[in-house]
Design a protein around this motif. Structure first.
Motif, PDB file in Angstrom:
ATOM      1  N   MET A 283      -6.954   8.796  -4.784  1.00  0.00           N
ATOM      2  CA  MET A 283      -6.442   9.771  -3.819  1.00  0.00           C
ATOM      3  C   MET A 283      -5.788   9.114  -2.605  1.00  0.00           C
ATOM      4  SD  MET A 283      -6.833  12.789  -4.908  1.00  0.00           S
ATOM      5  CE  MET A 283      -6.631  13.722  -3.398  1.00  0.00           C
ATOM      6  N   ARG A 284      -6.385   8.045  -2.107  1.00  0.00           N
ATOM      7  CA  ARG A 284      -5.948   7.483  -0.829  1.00  0.00           C
ATOM      8  C   ARG A 284      -5.250   6.137  -0.962  1.00  0.00           C
ATOM      9  NH1 ARG A 284      -8.972  10.147   3.348  1.00  0.00           N
ATOM     10  NH2 ARG A 284      -8.601   8.388   4.741  1.00  0.00           N
TER      11      ARG A 284
ATOM     12  N   LEU B  95      -4.668   2.187  -1.254  1.00  0.00           N
ATOM     13  CA  LEU B  95      -5.322   0.987  -0.739  1.00  0.00           C
ATOM     14  C   LEU B  95      -5.464   1.117   0.777  1.00  0.00           C
ATOM     15  CD1 LEU B  95      -6.151  -1.641  -2.210  1.00  0.00           C
ATOM     16  CD2 LEU B  95      -3.989  -2.615  -1.486  1.00  0.00           C
TER      17      LEU B  95
ATOM     18  N   LEU C 103      -7.098  -0.514   4.345  1.00  0.00           N
ATOM     19  CA  LEU C 103      -7.723  -1.651   5.013  1.00  0.00           C
ATOM     20  C   LEU C 103      -8.938  -1.164   5.805  1.00  0.00           C
ATOM     21  CD1 LEU C 103      -7.717  -4.639   5.903  1.00  0.00           C
ATOM     22  CD2 LEU C 103      -6.258  -3.950   7.805  1.00  0.00           C
TER      23      LEU C 103
ATOM     24  N   SER D 248     -10.790  -0.670  12.722  1.00  0.00           N
ATOM     25  CA  SER D 248     -10.416   0.736  12.878  1.00  0.00           C
ATOM     26  C   SER D 248     -10.401   1.492  11.558  1.00  0.00           C
ATOM     27  CB  SER D 248      -9.067   0.854  13.571  1.00  0.00           C
ATOM     28  OG  SER D 248      -8.063   0.202  12.816  1.00  0.00           O
TER      29      SER D 248
ATOM     30  N   GLN E  35      -9.944   0.932  -2.505  1.00  0.00           N
ATOM     31  CA  GLN E  35      -8.880   1.535  -3.310  1.00  0.00           C
ATOM     32  C   GLN E  35      -9.420   2.739  -4.063  1.00  0.00           C
ATOM     33  OE1 GLN E  35      -7.240  -0.756  -6.664  1.00  0.00           O
ATOM     34  NE2 GLN E  35      -5.203  -0.048  -6.098  1.00  0.00           N
TER      35      GLN E  35
ATOM     36  N   PHE F  73     -10.140 -10.081   4.614  1.00  0.00           N
ATOM     37  CA  PHE F  73      -9.869  -8.643   4.674  1.00  0.00           C
ATOM     38  C   PHE F  73     -10.755  -7.917   3.661  1.00  0.00           C
ATOM     39  CE2 PHE F  73      -5.760  -9.144   6.904  1.00  0.00           C
ATOM     40  CZ  PHE F  73      -5.523 -10.482   6.669  1.00  0.00           C
TER      41      PHE F  73
ATOM     42  N   ASN G 116     -11.255  -9.915  -7.605  1.00  0.00           N
ATOM     43  CA  ASN G 116     -11.106  -8.925  -8.674  1.00  0.00           C
ATOM     44  C   ASN G 116     -11.778  -7.598  -8.358  1.00  0.00           C
ATOM     45  OD1 ASN G 116      -9.463 -10.394 -10.397  1.00  0.00           O
ATOM     46  ND2 ASN G 116     -11.201 -11.425 -11.347  1.00  0.00           N
TER      47      ASN G 116
ATOM     48  N   PHE H 280     -12.065  -4.288  -2.486  1.00  0.00           N
ATOM     49  CA  PHE H 280     -11.462  -5.608  -2.643  1.00  0.00           C
ATOM     50  C   PHE H 280     -11.664  -6.435  -1.371  1.00  0.00           C
ATOM     51  CE2 PHE H 280      -9.333  -5.380  -6.621  1.00  0.00           C
ATOM     52  CZ  PHE H 280      -8.932  -4.070  -6.794  1.00  0.00           C
TER      53      PHE H 280
ATOM     54  N   TYR I 223     -10.685  -4.257   1.679  1.00  0.00           N
ATOM     55  CA  TYR I 223      -9.900  -3.070   1.349  1.00  0.00           C
ATOM     56  C   TYR I 223     -10.701  -2.168   0.433  1.00  0.00           C
ATOM     57  CZ  TYR I 223      -5.452  -5.067   3.018  1.00  0.00           C
ATOM     58  OH  TYR I 223      -4.435  -5.572   3.780  1.00  0.00           O
TER      59      TYR I 223
END
Lengths: 114, 113
Positions: free
Chosen positions: A40-41, A43, A45, A58, A37, A33, A107, A91, A35
């Motif tokens: 404002m938003r 985490l 995907l 998506s 971070q 995956f 990390n 991440f 991600y």
């Protein structure tokens, strides 16, 4: 077990430049995956892979973002061209396939686009 | 779609105080529920999980019970320590071929000595 390894830890680049983030998942994990971070938003995907195949992209914000997983031990997330609003911590995480399998996170890479 | 709602932070407590971080979810079917913790400069780590209704997950003195009737998974700890200062994320995962984790926005906890 070395855990999920991401590189670089920090990346500072100028707007318009190409950025490539790298990830080595835990050996034997078949889901990966990416991600993003931000304050404002939270985490978000971006994309995830099962057995090296993209299953759901998506969350990729726009065509400037692309991700690949050429084999089970390596993945890249590329931004071209980069923009200041892409500044965030990115991440990578991996897991064994299945809804009960926990994610193991790297990390992160802190990206700053000036 | 699936969603997770956590209490807004930040939460500031004194050492040995009782902690509750509320989490509710919206999902079809029977999701698995998780709490993750993020320490400064690090990625998220699994803290505990529960996979079916009435299950209690526990780890490092933290507990959370899967309540299907109230669609909740509140995190609790009886006596917090300075080392518990971190961001806590509630998350859910549904089964099927397109499973993925849905995270809440996170709650920052600061514990003062």
């Amino acid at each position: 077990d070395a855990g999920v390894i991401q590189s670089p830890r920090h990346e500072v680049t100028e707007m318009g430049q190409e950025v490539t983030l790298r990830c080595k998942p835990i050996s034997g994990h078949n889901s990966l995956f990416w991600y993003r971070q931000t304050m404002m938003r939270g985490l978000e995907l971006l994309i995830y892979f099962n057995n090296n195949v993209p299953i759901d992209d998506s969350g990729m914000p726009e065509d400037r973002f692309s991700a690949k997983m050429p084999n089970a031990s390596f993945s890249t997330l590329k931004i071209q061209p980069s923009e200041p609003r892409d500044s965030a911590v990115y991440f990578c995480a991996s897991s064994l396939k299945g809804p009960d399998s926990p994610l193991h996170f790297g990390n992160g890479t802190r990206l700053t686009v000036t | 779609g699936d969603s997770v709602t956590q209490m807004e932070g930040p939460v500031t407590l004194s050492e040995e105080a009782f902690l509750t971080i509320n989490c509710t979810y919206t999902a079809t079917g029977y999701p698995s529920l998780f709490w993750y913790v993020q320490y400064p400069g690090e990625g998220l780590q699994l803290l505990l999980k529960a996979t079916k209704a009435d299950d209690k997950g526990s780890n490092k003195g933290f507990e959370a019970t899967y309540r299907k009737e109230t669609t909740s998974f509140h995190l609790e700890k009886g006596s917090v320590q300075v080392s518990d200062s971190a961001v806590y994320f509630c998350a859910l995962s549904r089964g099927g071929s397109n499973y993925k984790l849905t995270f809440g926005k996170g709650t920052l906890l600061t514990v003062n000595p």
